[in-house]
Scaffold this motif. Sequence first.
Motif, PDB file in Angstrom:
ATOM      1  N   HIS A  89      -1.248  -5.998  -6.497  1.00 61.10           N
ATOM      2  CA  HIS A  89      -1.680  -4.682  -6.023  1.00 61.10           C
ATOM      3  C   HIS A  89      -1.911  -4.661  -4.496  1.00 61.10           C
ATOM      4  O   HIS A  89      -1.500  -3.729  -3.805  1.00 61.10           O
ATOM      5  CB  HIS A  89      -2.968  -4.312  -6.773  1.00 61.10           C
ATOM      6  CG  HIS A  89      -3.507  -2.973  -6.435  1.00 61.10           C
ATOM      7  ND1 HIS A  89      -3.088  -1.817  -7.060  1.00 61.10           N
ATOM      8  CD2 HIS A  89      -4.424  -2.580  -5.525  1.00 61.10           C
ATOM      9  CE1 HIS A  89      -3.737  -0.786  -6.553  1.00 61.10           C
ATOM     10  NE2 HIS A  89      -4.557  -1.221  -5.617  1.00 61.10           N
ATOM     11  N   ASP A 123      -4.265   4.653  -4.835  1.00 65.01           N
ATOM     12  CA  ASP A 123      -3.445   3.902  -5.781  1.00 65.01           C
ATOM     13  C   ASP A 123      -2.317   4.753  -6.371  1.00 65.01           C
ATOM     14  O   ASP A 123      -2.550   5.870  -6.826  1.00 65.01           O
ATOM     15  CB  ASP A 123      -4.334   3.345  -6.898  1.00 65.01           C
ATOM     16  CG  ASP A 123      -5.261   2.275  -6.345  1.00 65.01           C
ATOM     17  OD1 ASP A 123      -5.015   1.807  -5.209  1.00 65.01           O
ATOM     18  OD2 ASP A 123      -6.214   1.902  -7.043  1.00 65.01           O
ATOM     19  N   SER A 141     -10.096  -0.395   0.752  1.00 64.65           N
ATOM     20  CA  SER A 141     -10.167   0.497  -0.416  1.00 64.65           C
ATOM     21  C   SER A 141     -11.561   0.437  -1.031  1.00 64.65           C
ATOM     22  O   SER A 141     -12.495  -0.092  -0.437  1.00 64.65           O
ATOM     23  CB  SER A 141      -9.113   0.066  -1.436  1.00 64.65           C
ATOM     24  OG  SER A 141      -9.508  -1.145  -2.026  1.00 64.65           O
ATOM     25  N   HIS A 159      -0.090  -2.476  -1.346  1.00 63.39           N
ATOM     26  CA  HIS A 159      -0.753  -1.725  -0.260  1.00 63.39           C
ATOM     27  C   HIS A 159      -0.257  -2.244   1.091  1.00 63.39           C
ATOM     28  O   HIS A 159       0.010  -1.465   2.010  1.00 63.39           O
ATOM     29  CB  HIS A 159      -2.272  -1.942  -0.315  1.00 63.39           C
ATOM     30  CG  HIS A 159      -2.996  -1.016  -1.255  1.00 63.39           C
ATOM     31  ND1 HIS A 159      -2.877   0.354  -1.235  1.00 63.39           N
ATOM     32  CD2 HIS A 159      -3.887  -1.278  -2.247  1.00 63.39           C
ATOM     33  CE1 HIS A 159      -3.651   0.900  -2.164  1.00 63.39           C
ATOM     34  NE2 HIS A 159      -4.274  -0.073  -2.802  1.00 63.39           N
TER      35      HIS A 159
HETATM   36 ZN    ZN Z   1      -5.736   0.032  -4.288  1.00 66.57          ZN
END
Ligand code: ZN
Length: 335
Positions: free
Chosen positions: A110, A302, A135, A114
């Motif tokens: 993840h 997200d 985040s 980003h």
């Molecule tokens: Zn995220």
Amino acid sequence: MTILAVETSCDETSAAVVREGKILSNAVSSQIALHAEYGGVVPELAAREHLKNLPPVARAALDEAQTSAGEIDAIAATQGPGLPTALLVGFKAAQAIAFALRKPFIGINHHEAHLYSPWIGDFAAFQPNVSLIVSGGHTILVWVQSELKHKVLGATIDDAAGECFDKTGKLMGLPYPAGPEIDKLAEQGNPAAFGFPRPLLADASDDFSFSGLKTSVRYFLRDNPELLDNPQKVRDLCASIQAAIVEVLVAKTIRAAKRAGVRCVTASGGVTCNRELRKKLEHACKKNGFILRLAEKDLCTDNAGMIGILAERKFLAGTSQVPMDQEIISGLTLA
Ligand code: ZN
Ligand code: KG4
């Protein structure tokens, strides 16, 4: 190639179709309203919502991209990090689709998604950079030496910056997630009204810490509860808290970029939607001669589009496939 990507690491159920570096569709179903009642994400509820929402979200992504399952060449999903029960839903559903279609499956980190999101649509312009991933769950500084090669320089040792926005906002009675609310209220507030600490600003490391700032706001409100009855004081509080968070993020990012000897700075993750952070990064980069690449706002939070884009680049680079029997790794860290 055409990739169907799935992202369910936290409270957004998302599916996207990506083809040749372009996001053809990026369907996102947010669970914010559900979790707002609890003041934060409830993992078990998030997982149940993903179970319910993923089929229609995936259908919407395929329809919008005018693609059918038969045209999909590979399936990608977020492998971690994230909430284990939430991750499991998307990861296992995506693996099942890959199995049924007899197509390759690509597990994606993840954070790494980003990390490369500021280059979506323009990878031709890629250059080595120092990147801030900021985040609700993470605050990380990464030195990206070349595409798909990067080194973590530092990270938060306690709360993430987004968590600090959300939790200080909660102390002020703002709805979850408080980050966007603070951003709005701060616009008409005085950032110098209240002096909150700038944790680890002078520290030589590239690490961050935001729990002390949160505690300081907590004690300040305990001692000055009447401020919350005055709307202008609330705006001043928001601006002052935001100024403390943004100053630390910007100063440490610029310093890390100077040390790494790169010419470019990038930023991504939900907090990169913050207008003051975007503005201050722009000023600081201009002043110090750095090129700045910020992820587009709809790609900051997200979404499966960023998962699909990275999956395609990894697949083409031959570094991506996950064996079908590999277990989910929720705590996967960015190397
Ligand atoms: Zn995220
Ligand atoms: O990347 P993201 O969607 O999910 C995580 O992986 O955490 O980031 C969500 C975080 C939340 O903490 C939210 O308050 C924060 O991003 N956020 C903002 C803004 N928009 C979202 N924080 C400050 N200002 C904003 N405009």
